[in-house]
Design a protein around this motif. Structure first.
Motif, PDB file in Angstrom:
ATOM      1  N   GLU A  71      -3.980   4.749   4.741  1.00 52.11           N
ATOM      2  CA  GLU A  71      -4.705   5.310   3.356  1.00 52.11           C
ATOM      3  C   GLU A  71      -6.073   5.513   3.599  1.00 52.11           C
ATOM      4  O   GLU A  71      -6.482   5.944   2.348  1.00 52.11           O
ATOM      5  N   TRP A  72      -6.787   5.485   4.517  1.00 56.85           N
ATOM      6  CA  TRP A  72      -7.963   6.194   4.688  1.00 56.85           C
ATOM      7  C   TRP A  72      -8.073   7.738   5.124  1.00 56.85           C
ATOM      8  O   TRP A  72      -9.181   8.049   5.196  1.00 56.85           O
ATOM      9  N   HIS A 107      -5.650   3.629  -5.218  1.00 58.62           N
ATOM     10  CA  HIS A 107      -6.358   3.456  -3.923  1.00 58.62           C
ATOM     11  C   HIS A 107      -7.625   4.239  -4.074  1.00 58.62           C
ATOM     12  O   HIS A 107      -8.020   4.743  -4.868  1.00 58.62           O
ATOM     13  N   HIS A 149       1.037  -1.055   0.011  1.00 57.69           N
ATOM     14  CA  HIS A 149       0.184   0.205  -0.060  1.00 57.69           C
ATOM     15  C   HIS A 149       0.956   1.303   0.058  1.00 57.69           C
ATOM     16  O   HIS A 149       1.546   1.424   0.961  1.00 57.69           O
TER      17      HIS A 149
HETATM   18  C1  GLC Z   1     -10.092  -2.718   2.980  1.00 54.19           C
HETATM   19  C2  GLC Z   1      -9.345  -1.231   3.082  1.00 54.19           C
HETATM   20  C3  GLC Z   1      -8.152  -1.065   2.336  1.00 54.19           C
HETATM   21  C4  GLC Z   1      -7.309  -2.007   2.001  1.00 54.19           C
HETATM   22  C5  GLC Z   1      -7.766  -3.281   1.757  1.00 54.19           C
HETATM   23  C6  GLC Z   1      -7.121  -4.439   1.600  1.00 54.19           C
HETATM   24  O1  GLC Z   1     -10.944  -2.991   1.849  1.00 54.19           O
HETATM   25  O2  GLC Z   1     -10.548  -0.370   2.566  1.00 54.19           O
HETATM   26  O3  GLC Z   1      -7.739   0.344   2.603  1.00 54.19           O
HETATM   27  O4  GLC Z   1      -6.850  -1.822   0.876  1.00 54.19           O
HETATM   28  O5  GLC Z   1      -8.846  -3.612   2.742  1.00 54.19           O
HETATM   29  O6  GLC Z   1      -7.636  -5.788   1.602  1.00 54.19           O
END
Ligand code: GLC
Length: 420
Positions: free
Chosen positions: A38-39, A86, A27
């Motif tokens: 990442e959120w 993403h 990620h």
């Molecule tokens: C979830 C999250 C995300 C991540 C993913 C990995 O769905 O939203 O941030 O990339 O899981 O499986």
């Protein structure tokens, strides 16, 4: 082309994946700059316009895709999955349908191209993660009923970008959709809104050998349990994805002290292999592209362990239910299997004698993979294998593996109705 993988039909295409057992997901994107996962854009309600300026700061001076691939190789991983895009919509590739990318931004680089090249040079299977949803579209948050125009623009963009990803980078082995959920829409309905059938048949046309996950709302080739290792029903291919850090943050998190230990990570990998599934472990590189040392250290340790014990993981078959009796219930550890071999992974070392109940087969020999020693074995009429003369302390501090050679494929000994 029918969407769902059927055992016995697609075997050739699926074979590498079902043998791989261990992969890396990465990620990495604009969010890495902020160091809060990442959120961050969604959680902190950062307006899309404000967030977009991060693209002017994203200049990963030390990014070298080769380093990532080498790290995965060292760890014994057989494939890598990179977040090409993403939920924030920022592309690490050149897109004709969006200017929000590392190519148009300050970096001026197509990181997907660099990643693909490094994988190819080092003989690593190539996976793409792609988020269907894009938070920048108001229609995503309002839903397809309230704002159909914006919603369908987002869907169009996804179709166009997947076409780019599937056309411009040569052979791609694997596709991990994510972000298929839609506010106000039931999960079983989402495939319709993403036009997933059409999307996946386009992907398969461009990449006939590709392996596709179940997150576009259709089952496709494999299931994706997240943060847990839970086998799917027999006959269904599955892969558990997991973070090294404690909470569900997959992108770089500046200070997150509670990382899983090497022991835990190996135990998860073994548990996946024991159920005939894959373990996809996440790393979160820093904004400059380097991998935090604490991840690197763990992966290298796992790699050391894999160099000795890899044969117990790669190509493992699902261990039959009930095999190994209470051993299987996990008092000492877990087992993996391949053909007529069973690998006892001893997580909780018992000392000089190990008692393994619940084995119907005749056991021909036992070997410690770490030392090559062949301890003595006895077998009782009621399905117990007693391994004697083991060292007092575990020869491997993480997981000592004892390989048993059986007569035939592993069969459980059934204790039902037999008094103690
Ligand atoms: C979830 C999250 C995300 C991540 C993913 C990995 O769905 O939203 O941030 O990339 O899981 O499986």
């Amino acid at each position: 082309m029918s969407a769902q993988y059927k055992e016995g039909r697609d075997e050739e295409r699926m074979r590498w994946f079902q043998r791989a057992r261990f992969g890396m997901v990465i990620h990495w994107g604009l969010y890495s700059l902020l160091g809060r996962g990442e959120w961050v854009m969604y959680v902190e309600r950062i307006p899309a316009e404000e967030y977009s300026h991060l693209a002017e700061e994203f200049r990963p001076s030390r990014f070298d895709a080769k380093e990532w691939v080498l790290l995965a190789k060292q760890a014994g991983m057989k494939y890598i999955v990179l977040t090409t895009r993403h939920h924030d919509g920022f592309c690490l590739f050149d897109s004709k349908v969006s200017k929000f990318s590392s190519v148009a931004g300050a970096a001026g680089r197509d990181f997907v191209a660099e990643y693909v090249e490094a994988c190819r040079n080092l003989d690593m299977r190539i996976g793409f993660y792609y988020s269907l949803l894009d938070w920048r579209f108001p229609g995503y948050h309002q839903g397809p009923e309230k704002n159909p125009e914006s919603f369908s623009q987002m869907v169009e963009q996804a179709h166009a970008q997947l076409k780019e990803l599937m056309s411009n980078y040569g052979k791609i082995d694997y596709l991990f959709y994510d972000g298929g959920w839609i506010p106000g829409i039931e999960q079983k309905e989402i495939a319709k809104y993403w036009r997933a059938k059409e999307l996946n048949s386009m992907v398969r046309k461009l990449q006939p050998k590709i392996i596709i996950n179940n997150r576009s709302g259709l089952p496709e080739d494999y299931d994706t349990p997240e943060q847990v290792v839970t086998p799917s029903p027999a006959g269904r291919t599955w892969e558990s994805c997991m973070t090294i850090g404690d909470f569900c943050t997959w992108g770089y998190t500046r200070y997150n002290p509670n990382l899983k230990s090497v022991t835990q990570l190996i135990q998860y990998l073994v548990t996946a292999a024991s159920g005939g599934g894959n373990y996809l472990l996440n790393i979160a590189p820093k904004p400059d592209g380097t991998v935090p040392e604490r991840y690197g250290e763990r992966l290298n340790e796992i790699g050391e362990w894999m160099r000795i014990n890899g044969e117990s993981i790669y190509g493992s078959e699902r261990i039959p239910a009930g095999f190994g009796g209470s051993w299987g219930a996990g008092i000492l550890g877990a087992s993996t299997a391949k053909g007529n071999k069973v690998y006892l992974h001893i997580f909780r070392w018992p000392g000089e004698t190990a008692v393994i109940p619940g084995i119907k087969n005749k056991v021909l020999s036992a070997t410690l993979l770490k030392t090559g020693r062949k301890p003595k074995i006895e077998q009782t009429a009621n399905g117990k294998v007693i391994i004697k003369g083991l060292p007092k302390e575990p020869p491997d501090k993480y997981d000592t593996v004892i390989m048993l050679e059986l007569r035939g494929k592993p069969e459980p000994f059934n204790y039902e109705g037999i008094p103690l």
